[in-house]
Design a protein around this motif. Sequence first.
Motif, PDB file in Angstrom:
ATOM      1  N   ARG A  87      44.752  49.633  29.051  1.00 36.42           N
ATOM      2  CA  ARG A  87      43.809  49.155  30.064  1.00 36.42           C
ATOM      3  C   ARG A  87      43.928  49.982  31.353  1.00 36.42           C
ATOM      4  O   ARG A  87      42.916  50.345  31.972  1.00 36.42           O
ATOM      5  CB  ARG A  87      44.067  47.682  30.363  1.00 36.42           C
ATOM      6  CG  ARG A  87      43.641  46.733  29.241  1.00 36.42           C
ATOM      7  CD  ARG A  87      43.882  45.281  29.615  1.00 36.42           C
ATOM      8  NE  ARG A  87      43.506  44.369  28.544  1.00 36.42           N
ATOM      9  CZ  ARG A  87      42.262  43.916  28.350  1.00 36.42           C
ATOM     10  NH1 ARG A  87      41.293  44.287  29.179  1.00 36.42           N
ATOM     11  NH2 ARG A  87      41.993  43.094  27.355  1.00 36.42           N
ATOM     12  N   GLU A  88      45.162  50.285  31.734  1.00 42.25           N
ATOM     13  CA  GLU A  88      45.381  51.053  32.960  1.00 42.25           C
ATOM     14  C   GLU A  88      44.804  52.457  32.845  1.00 42.25           C
ATOM     15  O   GLU A  88      44.101  52.942  33.748  1.00 42.25           O
ATOM     16  CB  GLU A  88      46.875  51.105  33.252  1.00 42.25           C
ATOM     17  CG  GLU A  88      47.226  51.820  34.548  1.00 42.25           C
ATOM     18  CD  GLU A  88      48.715  51.839  34.821  1.00 42.25           C
ATOM     19  OE1 GLU A  88      49.117  52.484  35.807  1.00 42.25           O
ATOM     20  OE2 GLU A  88      49.477  51.203  34.052  1.00 42.25           O
ATOM     21  N   ASP A  89      45.105  53.139  31.727  1.00 41.80           N
ATOM     22  CA  ASP A  89      44.605  54.508  31.568  1.00 41.80           C
ATOM     23  C   ASP A  89      43.102  54.531  31.329  1.00 41.80           C
ATOM     24  O   ASP A  89      42.430  55.493  31.723  1.00 41.80           O
ATOM     25  CB  ASP A  89      45.347  55.205  30.422  1.00 41.80           C
ATOM     26  CG  ASP A  89      46.692  55.766  30.861  1.00 41.80           C
ATOM     27  OD1 ASP A  89      46.767  56.322  31.962  1.00 41.80           O
ATOM     28  OD2 ASP A  89      47.671  55.622  30.109  1.00 41.80           O
ATOM     29  N   TYR A  90      42.573  53.499  30.689  1.00 40.49           N
ATOM     30  CA  TYR A  90      41.116  53.440  30.510  1.00 40.49           C
ATOM     31  C   TYR A  90      40.441  53.298  31.871  1.00 40.49           C
ATOM     32  O   TYR A  90      39.429  53.963  32.152  1.00 40.49           O
ATOM     33  CB  TYR A  90      40.742  52.268  29.607  1.00 40.49           C
ATOM     34  CG  TYR A  90      39.268  52.241  29.235  1.00 40.49           C
ATOM     35  CD1 TYR A  90      38.806  52.933  28.122  1.00 40.49           C
ATOM     36  CD2 TYR A  90      38.342  51.545  30.010  1.00 40.49           C
ATOM     37  CE1 TYR A  90      37.460  52.933  27.781  1.00 40.49           C
ATOM     38  CE2 TYR A  90      36.994  51.548  29.683  1.00 40.49           C
ATOM     39  CZ  TYR A  90      36.553  52.235  28.562  1.00 40.49           C
ATOM     40  OH  TYR A  90      35.227  52.242  28.250  1.00 40.49           O
ATOM     41  N   ALA A  91      40.984  52.434  32.722  1.00 44.37           N
ATOM     42  CA  ALA A  91      40.428  52.267  34.067  1.00 44.37           C
ATOM     43  C   ALA A  91      40.542  53.563  34.858  1.00 44.37           C
ATOM     44  O   ALA A  91      39.617  53.947  35.599  1.00 44.37           O
ATOM     45  CB  ALA A  91      41.144  51.134  34.795  1.00 44.37           C
ATOM     46  N   ALA A  92      41.682  54.267  34.692  1.00 44.91           N
ATOM     47  CA  ALA A  92      41.865  55.542  35.395  1.00 44.91           C
ATOM     48  C   ALA A  92      40.850  56.574  34.919  1.00 44.91           C
ATOM     49  O   ALA A  92      40.267  57.310  35.731  1.00 44.91           O
ATOM     50  CB  ALA A  92      43.285  56.055  35.173  1.00 44.91           C
ATOM     51  N   ALA A  93      40.629  56.647  33.588  1.00 51.64           N
ATOM     52  CA  ALA A  93      39.656  57.599  33.049  1.00 51.64           C
ATOM     53  C   ALA A  93      38.241  57.255  33.514  1.00 51.64           C
ATOM     54  O   ALA A  93      37.462  58.137  33.893  1.00 51.64           O
ATOM     55  CB  ALA A  93      39.722  57.599  31.518  1.00 51.64           C
ATOM     56  N   GLU A  94      37.919  55.966  33.490  1.00 49.45           N
ATOM     57  CA  GLU A  94      36.584  55.526  33.907  1.00 49.45           C
ATOM     58  C   GLU A  94      36.342  55.858  35.376  1.00 49.45           C
ATOM     59  O   GLU A  94      35.277  56.378  35.754  1.00 49.45           O
ATOM     60  CB  GLU A  94      36.462  54.025  33.662  1.00 49.45           C
ATOM     61  CG  GLU A  94      35.043  53.522  33.566  1.00 49.45           C
ATOM     62  CD  GLU A  94      35.002  52.069  33.099  1.00 49.45           C
ATOM     63  OE1 GLU A  94      34.094  51.730  32.328  1.00 49.45           O
ATOM     64  OE2 GLU A  94      35.871  51.277  33.525  1.00 49.45           O
ATOM     65  N   THR A  95      37.320  55.555  36.222  1.00 46.42           N
ATOM     66  CA  THR A  95      37.170  55.831  37.657  1.00 46.42           C
ATOM     67  C   THR A  95      37.092  57.327  37.921  1.00 46.42           C
ATOM     68  O   THR A  95      36.264  57.788  38.725  1.00 46.42           O
ATOM     69  CB  THR A  95      38.367  55.227  38.427  1.00 46.42           C
ATOM     70  OG1 THR A  95      38.405  53.822  38.193  1.00 46.42           O
ATOM     71  CG2 THR A  95      38.226  55.476  39.915  1.00 46.42           C
ATOM     72  N   ALA A  96      37.954  58.113  37.249  1.00 44.55           N
ATOM     73  CA  ALA A  96      37.933  59.569  37.433  1.00 44.55           C
ATOM     74  C   ALA A  96      36.587  60.152  37.015  1.00 44.55           C
ATOM     75  O   ALA A  96      36.049  61.047  37.677  1.00 44.55           O
ATOM     76  CB  ALA A  96      39.064  60.217  36.639  1.00 44.55           C
TER      77      ALA A  96
END
Length: 373
Positions: free
Chosen positions: A290-299
């Motif tokens: 969830r954390e890395d998905y949010a990071a990828a989405e935001t980036a």
Amino acid sequence: LAAQKKYEAARQRPSQAGSLPATTVSLGYSSNAAPYPVAGLGHDVTSNAGVTLSQEIPFPGKQKLRGEIAARQADAEFQDYLTVRLNVVARLKQAYFELHHAVEGIAATTRSQELLQGILRVSEARYASGRAAQQDIFKAQTQFSIFQAQLLRYRQEQRSRQIEISALLNRPMSGSIEVPLDIVLGEMSAALPQMLAQARTTAPMLAREQKNVEGRELAANLARKDCYPDYTLSGGYFNQGSMPPMWQFRVDVKLPPRSRRAAVTEQEFAAAQARHAYEGASVALEARIREDYAAAETAHQLADLYRNSVLPEARLALESSLAGYQSGSLDFLSVFSNLMNVVDNEFMFHDEVMQFHMALARLEEMTGGEIKQ
């Protein structure tokens, strides 16, 4: 390769663990009237020479359980092997995108230096005609030196990432690695629920914990079986010379000690611990995904914003201010501010592209499968 060989070694254990203990062959003699072999043979009923075979037989079900436990351990080693493979690939991808970021930084810094040199030439001409302050020239020269320092850092980062990639690929460290200046910013092809579902079924980290749970439960069953006795069957043939041969058969029962009950309790607690470890690993993995998905989405969103809105507007502002500065209608600080806006936003754009791809590489490692863009 080391992880693969470790798994291949573990594959050899189930057949060993599930086989019967070694058979014992005993050769001996009994003599009368003298200690040497066959003394009294054929004359005394207690004189003989013979062979005895002994075989330990575990209580029914124990052999199978031992083989299954070893098989689960081998399965866990296979998941470790897959984990190592995914980790190496993820590290390689992250190093590649960090290398790309360094190369982009070198190119962007070089472009910024060229722009600054143009502004510096205009400033020197304006200063010579008395229309600009000397501090404008000093400020531009200082920023040029700062860009030079950034170039040195980016080149060092480029060399470091090339060394890391060569090491991961087991290649000579002397060669250079070329990367394209433009990497297409792909799209997130999989939604978060799909990634979570994929991780539950294909993530080696979770699969290893599951195999550990199965192995511990089998070990608890084996501990319960160990409360039942094992047997040793023995059979022998003894030659008595001229007298009829003698045959022997016996069964030895190995009675388990009372401490076996404590061993059962120990294995039951170990199985419960393995189940909780699996649950903990599942929760931790889901949180990381969830954390890395949010990071990828935001980036991705930020990179789109920089590429489609912020950077084009900043470049237009810089071009307009350059024209105004050359004509004398705009001061140096306005041009310099617009230049630094372009530089900063270009660096942030490239950083977000790198963060997006690095987050995808980590997601692939955690979910156990490639994420198409």
